[in-house]
Design a protein around this motif. Sequence first.
Motif, short mmCIF file in Angstrom:
data_model
loop_
_atom_site.label_atom_id
_atom_site.label_comp_id
_atom_site.label_asym_id
_atom_site.label_seq_id
_atom_site.Cartn_x
_atom_site.Cartn_y
_atom_site.Cartn_z
N MET A 105 56.61 32.58 44.93
CA MET A 105 56.19 31.37 45.64
C MET A 105 55.57 31.66 47.01
O MET A 105 55.72 30.91 47.96
N THR A 106 54.82 32.75 47.10
CA THR A 106 54.08 33.06 48.33
C THR A 106 52.84 32.17 48.37
O THR A 106 52.11 32.08 47.38
N LEU B 152 35.28 26.69 34.59
CA LEU B 152 36.08 27.51 35.50
C LEU B 152 36.92 28.47 34.65
O LEU B 152 37.70 28.04 33.81
N VAL B 153 36.74 29.79 34.85
CA VAL B 153 37.45 30.77 34.02
C VAL B 153 38.37 31.69 34.82
O VAL B 153 39.26 32.32 34.25
N GLU B 154 38.15 31.78 36.14
CA GLU B 154 38.97 32.69 36.94
C GLU B 154 39.06 32.18 38.37
O GLU B 154 38.08 31.71 38.93
N ILE B 155 40.25 32.28 38.92
CA ILE B 155 40.50 31.91 40.31
C ILE B 155 41.07 33.15 41.00
O ILE B 155 42.03 33.74 40.51
N ILE B 156 40.46 33.53 42.12
CA ILE B 156 40.98 34.66 42.88
C ILE B 156 41.62 34.12 44.15
O ILE B 156 40.99 33.38 44.91
N VAL B 157 42.88 34.47 44.33
CA VAL B 157 43.69 33.95 45.43
C VAL B 157 44.08 35.09 46.37
O VAL B 157 44.49 36.16 45.92
N SER B 158 43.95 34.83 47.67
CA SER B 158 44.37 35.79 48.69
C SER B 158 45.73 35.36 49.21
O SER B 158 45.90 34.26 49.73
N PHE B 159 46.72 36.27 49.09
CA PHE B 159 48.06 35.99 49.57
C PHE B 159 48.32 36.60 50.94
O PHE B 159 49.42 36.49 51.48
#
Length: 193
Positions: free
Chosen positions: A91-92, A106-113
């Motif tokens: 849960m970050t 929409l096929v990919e989501i890139i998330v920066s933690f």
Amino acid sequence: MVLFIIFVGCRSAKTIIKPQPQQVQQLEQKKPELWMQDTYPAIEKNDPITFFNEFEINVTAEIPKTVIMFKDGATYKIDSSTVVSYTIPVMTPGVLIEARREKGQLVEIIVSFDETDQNYNCSFRVMPNKTFTMNANKKITYEMKDYNVRATIKGDGSGLNHLLSNFYTQKSQVPVTGSAAGRNATGTKIISK
């Protein structure tokens, strides 16, 4: 000598303000829910949405290094390695840095933690049920070189780590109230028999 004292009173006019209808809002927070492919297909990287990883993400890479040393006429090969570990706790919060599409979908989501380290960027790909699940294949950068690694999760045994977001349900009501003033009939009607 006669002294007259005159008192002048000011009377303030009171304005009656009719009450305005007020909007009543109830905001209910739930635990983070799955982000789906059709939740908001037009999502862009500047959209202010916070995402969460469902389970802890662990990335460990063993980076080999060979050193050659000469000593007293002999050549030595020293094999050593550096173990690099990155953890993204369960849960970050993270933000969207890229949304990839194929044929408009929409096929990919890139998330920066982590804002300062790209090694904490994770890719979540769409699944057949329209959820986004973490891609275990990952690249990390160490000493300005890229290395392919596999991320693992501490999950529920399914091997899936879903992308979640906070959803709020907002109920809005605008009450309009009034009271009938009453009406009296006027006029005359003659009925002949």
